[in-house]
Design an enzyme around this catalytic site. Structure first.
Site, PDB file in Angstrom:
ATOM      1  N   ARG A 163       0.752   0.395  -6.486  1.00  7.32           N
ATOM      2  CA  ARG A 163      -0.044   0.958  -5.368  1.00  7.32           C
ATOM      3  C   ARG A 163      -1.284   1.712  -5.856  1.00  7.32           C
ATOM      4  O   ARG A 163      -1.755   2.638  -5.200  1.00  7.32           O
ATOM      5  CB  ARG A 163       0.792   1.877  -4.468  1.00  7.32           C
ATOM      6  CG  ARG A 163       2.030   1.251  -3.893  1.00  7.32           C
ATOM      7  CD  ARG A 163       1.732   0.078  -2.965  1.00  7.32           C
ATOM      8  NE  ARG A 163       2.968  -0.531  -2.544  1.00  7.32           N
ATOM      9  CZ  ARG A 163       3.544  -1.563  -3.192  1.00  7.32           C
ATOM     10  NH1 ARG A 163       2.953  -2.115  -4.238  1.00  7.32           N
ATOM     11  NH2 ARG A 163       4.676  -2.074  -2.753  1.00  7.32           N
ATOM     12  N   CYS A 211       5.532   2.438   4.567  1.00  6.18           N
ATOM     13  CA  CYS A 211       6.254   3.430   3.758  1.00  6.18           C
ATOM     14  C   CYS A 211       5.375   4.648   3.497  1.00  6.18           C
ATOM     15  O   CYS A 211       4.230   4.510   3.068  1.00  6.18           O
ATOM     16  CB  CYS A 211       6.699   2.820   2.433  1.00  6.18           C
ATOM     17  SG  CYS A 211       8.044   1.654   2.667  1.00  6.18           S
ATOM     18  N   GLU A 281       2.402   7.965  -0.332  1.00  3.17           N
ATOM     19  CA  GLU A 281       1.636   6.720  -0.502  1.00  3.17           C
ATOM     20  C   GLU A 281       0.521   6.619   0.553  1.00  3.17           C
ATOM     21  O   GLU A 281      -0.574   6.141   0.284  1.00  3.17           O
ATOM     22  CB  GLU A 281       2.590   5.528  -0.366  1.00  3.17           C
ATOM     23  CG  GLU A 281       1.922   4.172  -0.540  1.00  3.17           C
ATOM     24  CD  GLU A 281       2.938   3.027  -0.536  1.00  3.17           C
ATOM     25  OE1 GLU A 281       3.997   3.171  -1.166  1.00  3.17           O
ATOM     26  OE2 GLU A 281       2.648   2.009   0.106  1.00  3.17           O
TER      27      GLU A 281
HETATM   28  C1  LIG Z   1       4.322  -1.974   9.352  1.00  5.65           C
HETATM   29  C2  LIG Z   1       3.645  -1.762   8.031  1.00  5.65           C
HETATM   30  C3  LIG Z   1       4.154  -2.387   6.911  1.00  5.65           C
HETATM   31  C4  LIG Z   1       3.538  -2.185   5.659  1.00  5.65           C
HETATM   32  N1  LIG Z   1       4.058  -2.815   4.578  1.00  5.65           N
HETATM   33  C5  LIG Z   1       3.463  -2.652   3.369  1.00  5.65           C
HETATM   34  C6  LIG Z   1       3.988  -3.316   2.214  1.00  5.65           C
HETATM   35  O1  LIG Z   1       4.962  -4.044   2.263  1.00  5.65           O
HETATM   36  N2  LIG Z   1       3.361  -3.118   1.030  1.00  5.65           N
HETATM   37  C7  LIG Z   1       2.253  -2.313   0.915  1.00  5.65           C
HETATM   38  O2  LIG Z   1       1.724  -2.191  -0.206  1.00  5.65           O
HETATM   39  N3  LIG Z   1       1.740  -1.686   1.993  1.00  5.65           N
HETATM   40  C8  LIG Z   1       2.311  -1.833   3.209  1.00  5.65           C
HETATM   41  N4  LIG Z   1       1.792  -1.186   4.305  1.00  5.65           N
HETATM   42  C9  LIG Z   1       0.640  -0.263   4.135  1.00  5.65           C
HETATM   43  C10 LIG Z   1      -0.739  -0.914   4.327  1.00  5.65           C
HETATM   44  O3  LIG Z   1      -0.673  -2.035   5.203  1.00  5.65           O
HETATM   45  C11 LIG Z   1      -1.359  -1.333   2.993  1.00  5.65           C
HETATM   46  O4  LIG Z   1      -1.529  -0.217   2.133  1.00  5.65           O
HETATM   47  C12 LIG Z   1      -2.727  -2.008   3.197  1.00  5.65           C
HETATM   48  O5  LIG Z   1      -3.139  -2.545   1.978  1.00  5.65           O
HETATM   49  C13 LIG Z   1      -3.812  -1.056   3.700  1.00  5.65           C
HETATM   50  O6  LIG Z   1      -4.915  -1.848   4.090  1.00  5.65           O
HETATM   51  P1  LIG Z   1      -5.913  -1.317   5.218  1.00  5.65           P
HETATM   52  O7  LIG Z   1      -7.008  -2.291   5.336  1.00  5.65           O
HETATM   53  O8  LIG Z   1      -5.157  -1.011   6.463  1.00  5.65           O
HETATM   54  O9  LIG Z   1      -6.421   0.005   4.542  1.00  5.65           O
HETATM   55  P2  LIG Z   1      -6.727   1.387   5.271  1.00  5.65           P
HETATM   56  O10 LIG Z   1      -5.462   1.982   5.748  1.00  5.65           O
HETATM   57  O11 LIG Z   1      -7.817   1.211   6.244  1.00  5.65           O
HETATM   58  O12 LIG Z   1      -7.241   2.246   4.014  1.00  5.65           O
HETATM   59  C14 LIG Z   1      -6.353   2.586   2.969  1.00  5.65           C
HETATM   60  C15 LIG Z   1      -7.188   3.082   1.785  1.00  5.65           C
HETATM   61  O13 LIG Z   1      -7.976   2.004   1.299  1.00  5.65           O
HETATM   62  C16 LIG Z   1      -9.363   2.329   1.346  1.00  5.65           C
HETATM   63  N5  LIG Z   1     -10.071   1.111   1.739  1.00  5.65           N
HETATM   64  C17 LIG Z   1      -9.744   0.280   2.752  1.00  5.65           C
HETATM   65  N6  LIG Z   1     -10.585  -0.767   2.787  1.00  5.65           N
HETATM   66  C18 LIG Z   1     -11.479  -0.569   1.791  1.00  5.65           C
HETATM   67  C19 LIG Z   1     -12.613  -1.299   1.319  1.00  5.65           C
HETATM   68  N7  LIG Z   1     -12.994  -2.461   1.885  1.00  5.65           N
HETATM   69  N8  LIG Z   1     -13.306  -0.804   0.269  1.00  5.65           N
HETATM   70  C20 LIG Z   1     -12.933   0.358  -0.327  1.00  5.65           C
HETATM   71  N9  LIG Z   1     -11.881   1.083   0.074  1.00  5.65           N
HETATM   72  C21 LIG Z   1     -11.152   0.621   1.128  1.00  5.65           C
HETATM   73  C22 LIG Z   1      -9.480   3.443   2.382  1.00  5.65           C
HETATM   74  O14 LIG Z   1     -10.602   4.274   2.148  1.00  5.65           O
HETATM   75  C23 LIG Z   1      -8.165   4.184   2.182  1.00  5.65           C
HETATM   76  O15 LIG Z   1      -8.274   5.101   1.127  1.00  5.65           O
HETATM   77  C24 LIG Z   1       2.380  -1.364   5.559  1.00  5.65           C
HETATM   78  C25 LIG Z   1       1.869  -0.752   6.714  1.00  5.65           C
HETATM   79  C26 LIG Z   1       2.492  -0.946   7.938  1.00  5.65           C
HETATM   80  C27 LIG Z   1       1.908  -0.302   9.176  1.00  5.65           C
END
Ligand SMILES: Cc1cc2nc3c(=O)[nH]c(=O)nc-3n(C[C@H](O)[C@H](O)[C@H](O)COP(=O)(O)OP(=O)(O)OC[C@H]3O[C@@H](n4cnc5c(N)ncnc54)[C@H](O)[C@@H]3O)c2cc1C
Length: 289
Positions: A163, A211, A281
């Site tokens: 992560r 998580c 996380e």
């Molecule tokens: C139901 C559910 C299940 C999930 N299961 C998992 C799983 O199995 N495994 C897992 O690892 N995660 C899981 N997650 C967490 C999440 O989906 C991941 O961490 C995902 O990668 C976050 O992507 P996001 O675009 O939503 O990022 P955001 O939540 O929008 O941002 C997260 C971080 O990334 C940065 N960021 C986002 N996009 C960019 C970009 N383009 N450039 C630079 N920085 C950026 C943001 O500034 C922030 O610090 C889950 C979440 C939910 C709601």
């Protein structure tokens, strides 16, 4: 004026986080192209304005007071196949990418179909599930730095761990990622198996950010929380999910302060009972730096 008409003022952040929590952003823009991202970051840099790039907000907890700066919501969503490689915009849905690639008979991103983030967010977080991680199939990244300049990185120039990615030490936006995938007829089967497992073990119908805690070395955070009997524990509308103890869900009008209070309670009890210092996380986004 600041990069008009790109930026809107005082926009509620609730719809931009899967928690459905957060106050207003002082400035807010939805970004559709790499050029728009360059222009926005350049402008913000020149003005000395604080910013945060977000994807689907599926790993973010915005502050109840909002964000005293600019939120750049990445919706850069192109997708191009080049043989076994795929080049995809940072705002593209990571879940859709997982489904599409498996459906086409390519292995490497099957696990992505259950992760409701963007490609940029998945690279930033090195998102993963089971034994798979985003970095595995990744080959290169296009990044726009805080001055609005384009930087290209091969995977070997980047570091990834559980992560974590080296982008967490950089300021800017992941605007494109490329992946190399192998042909494999069993990809769709694996994608469906991983999805079935998730449907049975996670509260997918509720508002959450997945998580909350990283697994401590040699143990599983959810199991520790469950063993403490904390499932269903609520503060306001924030509840420790009865389905998966490492999920805190928003059952209605939960506030960031309710989620944070549950986090503190869990950390304290896990430390006292098992000796682990659980690390969060979910990315906490403070109102001010
Ligand atoms: C139901 C559910 C299940 C999930 N299961 C998992 C799983 O199995 N495994 C897992 O690892 N995660 C899981 N997650 C967490 C999440 O989906 C991941 O961490 C995902 O990668 C976050 O992507 P996001 O675009 O939503 O990022 P955001 O939540 O929008 O941002 C997260 C971080 O990334 C940065 N960021 C986002 N996009 C960019 C970009 N383009 N450039 C630079 N920085 C950026 C943001 O500034 C922030 O610090 C889950 C979440 C939910 C709601």
């Amino acid at each position: 004026m600041l990069c008009q008409p790109l930026f809107k003022k005082n926009i509620s952040l609730k719809p931009y986080s899967t928690y459905g929590i957060g106050g207003e952003a002082k400035l807010f823009a939805i970004i559709h192209t790499i050029e728009e991202m360059q222009a926005a970051l350049k402008e913000l840099h020149e003005r000395g304005e604080r910013f945060l790039v977000v994807g689907r907000g599926s790993n973010l907890l915005f502050d109840d007071r909002g964000f005293n700066g600019a939120i750049l919501c990445n919706r850069i969503a192109h997708l191009e196949w080049e043989g076994k490689s795929i080049r995809v915009g940072g705002g593209y849905s990571f879940a859709l990418l997982g489904k599409k690639t498996a459906l086409r008979g390519y292995k490497g991103l099957e696990f992505a179909s259950g992760i409701p983030g963007s490609v940029g967010g998945a690279v930033y977080m090195n998102a993963g599930a089971d034994k798979f991680e985003t970095k595995d199939a990744l080959t290169s990244v296009v990044f726009v730095n805080e001055s609005g300049e384009i930087e290209r990185f091969d995977k070997k120039e980047l570091t990834f761990s559980y992560r974590k990615s080296s982008f967490q030490e950089r300021k800017g936006a992941i605007v494109e990622a490329s992946f190399f995938l192998e042909e494999d007829k069993s990809a769709l089967l694996l994608q469906k198996m991983l999805m079935d497992k998730r449907v049975k073990s996670q509260p997918l119908k509720e508002k959450s950010c997945g998580c909350v805690f990283r697994n401590p070395e040699g143990n599983v955070a959810g199991r520790l929380i469950q063993e403490l009997g904390l499932k269903d524990k609520a503060i306001g509308d924030a509840v420790i999910s009865p389905i998966h103890a490492n999920f805190i869900v928003n059952r209605g009008q939960a506030l960031a302060k309710d989620i944070k209070a549950l986090i503190t309670l869990i950390q304290k009890e896990v430390k006292e009972e098992f000796g682990y210092a659980l690390e969060v996380e979910v990315q906490m986004v403070p109102f001010e730096e």
